[in-house]
Design a protein around this motif. Structure first.
Motif, short mmCIF file in Angstrom:
data_model
loop_
_atom_site.label_atom_id
_atom_site.label_comp_id
_atom_site.label_asym_id
_atom_site.label_seq_id
_atom_site.Cartn_x
_atom_site.Cartn_y
_atom_site.Cartn_z
N UNK A 83 0.83 -1.20 0.00
CA UNK A 83 0.00 0.00 0.00
C UNK A 83 0.88 1.26 0.00
N UNK A 84 2.04 1.16 0.61
CA UNK A 84 2.96 2.31 0.59
C UNK A 84 3.58 2.45 -0.80
N UNK A 85 3.96 1.32 -1.38
CA UNK A 85 4.57 1.35 -2.73
C UNK A 85 3.63 1.98 -3.75
N UNK A 86 2.31 1.79 -3.52
CA UNK A 86 1.32 2.27 -4.49
C UNK A 86 1.12 3.79 -4.41
N UNK A 87 1.67 4.42 -3.37
CA UNK A 87 1.42 5.86 -3.19
C UNK A 87 2.16 6.70 -4.22
N UNK A 88 1.53 7.80 -4.58
CA UNK A 88 2.19 8.73 -5.50
C UNK A 88 3.40 9.38 -4.81
N UNK A 89 4.50 9.48 -5.52
CA UNK A 89 5.70 10.13 -4.96
C UNK A 89 6.62 9.17 -4.25
N UNK A 90 6.23 7.89 -4.18
CA UNK A 90 7.09 6.90 -3.52
C UNK A 90 7.82 6.10 -4.60
N UNK A 91 9.15 6.06 -4.51
CA UNK A 91 9.88 5.34 -5.55
C UNK A 91 10.40 3.99 -5.08
N UNK A 92 10.62 3.83 -3.79
CA UNK A 92 11.17 2.57 -3.33
C UNK A 92 10.82 2.33 -1.86
N UNK A 94 11.93 4.18 3.10
CA UNK A 94 11.09 4.60 1.98
C UNK A 94 11.73 5.79 1.27
N UNK A 95 11.99 5.64 -0.02
CA UNK A 95 12.48 6.77 -0.82
C UNK A 95 11.28 7.47 -1.43
N UNK A 152 6.86 15.82 -0.30
CA UNK A 152 5.44 15.96 0.03
C UNK A 152 4.71 14.62 0.18
N UNK A 153 5.42 13.51 0.01
CA UNK A 153 4.75 12.20 0.15
C UNK A 153 4.93 11.62 1.56
N UNK A 154 5.74 12.31 2.37
CA UNK A 154 6.08 11.71 3.67
C UNK A 154 4.86 11.46 4.55
N UNK A 155 3.98 12.44 4.62
CA UNK A 155 2.81 12.26 5.50
C UNK A 155 1.89 11.17 4.96
N UNK A 156 1.82 11.05 3.63
CA UNK A 156 0.98 9.99 3.03
C UNK A 156 1.53 8.61 3.40
N UNK A 157 2.86 8.51 3.45
CA UNK A 157 3.49 7.22 3.78
C UNK A 157 3.11 6.81 5.20
N UNK A 158 3.27 7.74 6.13
CA UNK A 158 2.96 7.42 7.53
C UNK A 158 1.47 7.09 7.66
N UNK A 159 0.64 7.89 6.96
CA UNK A 159 -0.82 7.67 7.00
C UNK A 159 -1.18 6.29 6.48
N UNK A 160 -0.56 5.89 5.36
CA UNK A 160 -0.89 4.60 4.75
C UNK A 160 -0.51 3.46 5.68
#
Ligand SMILES: Nc1ncnc2c1ncn2[C@@H]1O[C@H](COP(=O)(O)OP(=O)(O)OP(=O)(O)O)[C@@H](O)[C@H]1O
Length: 401
Positions: free
Chosen positions: A241-250, A263-264, A268-276
């Motif tokens: 689910x984290x990999x699928x987020x926009x702005x996440x490359x690895x 997580x690379x 602006x994707x950092x908060x989405x990563x933690x949220x996911x």
């Protein structure tokens, strides 16, 4: 005003293009870091700024003057710490500094300079041949600082210095900039550059491939950051689910840990990563962000086929500082014949000036024209001749090639 300005500068050594149509401008008062892999053309550029080597084409202006026509004036206003600085073995540290003061016709206290660069009073009157590499480097800096130069050119200044010495070097660089001096320094020690420079230029194959503040370079490379996240445990579904987020490359697990992941992603994707992760029921106990290191930036600009930043940046080996500090003392073996005698204490640039006046354009220019096939060698020999007689700080680099 610009302190250093190069326009369309190319330097050809036989079939090697050391510097290729280079445009470069260093503003007065700035600390400019000059980076590039081995053989990129940094020393050649510095040598052209100092008129130790003449451009094949293009113009070099230093402190508003022509680098060739006004080299004596420029050298009087410039402090130089050359790569591969070699001491005169039989002269004390104090004598070296006195020589530099005399050469520059400066009003300076040798003791104050020796103290400023961290040489202990008990070493001031010892023969410099017995100095360690780091001590030689400190001595070279003391000589460069003579006369409060408007421009400081430091070629690999932290070479041979221990971490404390490198920090002292940085502090001096900052203090000099605060005094109003322009500092232009080349380095492979990227942390040094990052810690002290206002702007950085990255040279590759004789061409400037990037020039900006460290922050600007980071943004240009993509501004990607690494999030290091500590969790109580994470399953593959959550990672997907984290990999699928926009702005996440690895997204990778940190080997040997129970629940740490890396997580690379874009800033602006950092908060989405933690949220996911939290949405997937993963307990996040801690996280921190790592910005792209200067090593990553350096590699992004200097590796690969294109001269634009790539994405790769794991191989820190390539960007490690070379051990060229070895040259600092060993180069003294290349001293001119009869080194039992003390060098003549002539003002800096005397010989160069005479050589330049001998034929109006300088002997080297003539030699380059008449001995095209052996251009590099010609300059090498000549550089030795000129610099050894006039200035113990002169680089022996060209001799060694
Ligand atoms: N006097 C010379 N004769 C022949 N080739 C030379 C001479 N000086 C430099 N070169 C060549 O020009 C290129 C650039 O060398 P230069 O020393 O300027 O690179 P650099 O960026 O300072 O490298 P390093 O970080 O290894 O000191 C290299 O290919 C080098 O071999």
């Amino acid at each position: 005003m610009t302190a250093i300005e190069l326009h369309g500068v190319t330097k050809q050594f036989a079939d090697v293009t050391a510097v290729d149509d280079l445009d470069l401008a260093v503003e007065e008062g700035e600390i400019y870091g000059f980076l590039g892999p081995n053989g990129a053309g940094k020393s050649t550029t510095i040598n052209m700024v100092l008129d130790l080597v003449r451009p094949t084409t293009g113009t070099v202006t230093v402190l508003g003057r022509d680098a060739t026509a006004d080299s004596v004036d420029i050298r009087r206003r410039t402090g130089v710490l050359p790569e591969g600085f070699s001491v005169y073995d039989r002269l004390s540290g104090r004598k070296h500094v006195e020589f530099a003061i005399e050469s520059k016709e400066a009003d300076a206290e040798p003791e104050a300079l020796l103290e400023r660069v961290g040489l202990s009073p008990e070493d001031w009157d010892r023969k410099a041949g017995g100095y360690s590499k780091g001590m030689c480097q400190r001595l070279a800096l003391a000589m460069a600082l003579v006369g409060e130069p408007e421009l400081l050119i430091l070629d690999e200044p932290s070479s041979g210095l221990d971490p404390a010495g490198a920090k002292e070097m940085r502090d001096i660089v900052r203090a000099e900039a605060d005094r109003g001096a322009t500092v232009f320094f080349s380095s492979h020690v990227l942390g040094q550059v990052e810690a002290v420079c206002d702007r950085v230029g990255i040279l590759r194959d004789g061409t400037l491939v990037a020039e900006d503040s460290i922050e600007g370079l980071r943004d240009a490379v993509g501004g990607e950051e690494t999030l290091d996240i500590e969790t109580a445990g994470v399953d593959e579904t959550a990672l997907e689910s984290v990999r699928a987020l926009e702005g996440v490359s690895q997204v990778t697990r940190v080997e040997g840990s129970d629940g740490r992941i890396r997580v690379n992603c874009a800033d602006d994707a950092k908060t989405r990563v933690i949220g996911a992760l939290e949405d997937a029921g993963v307990g996040v106990s801690d996280f921190h962000t790592e910005e792209a290191s200067l090593e990553d930036l350096f590699l992004a600009y200097t590796e690969g086929d294109s001269a634009s930043p790539g994405t790769d940046g794991d191989d820190e080996e390539t960007a490690e500082a070379p051990t060229d500090g070895d040259e600092a003392r060993s180069a003294s073996d290349d001293e001119p014949e009869g080194d039992d005698d003390e060098p003549e204490m002539e003002p800096e640039g005397t010989e160069r000036d005479e050589a330049g006046e001998a034929d109006g354009t300088g002997e080297r220019a003539e030699a380059e024209e008449t001995e095209e096939t052996d251009e590099g060698t010609e300059e090498t020999d000549e550089g030795t001749e000129e610099t050894d007689e006039t200035d113990p700080t002169a680089t022996t680099e060209e001799v060694e090639r």
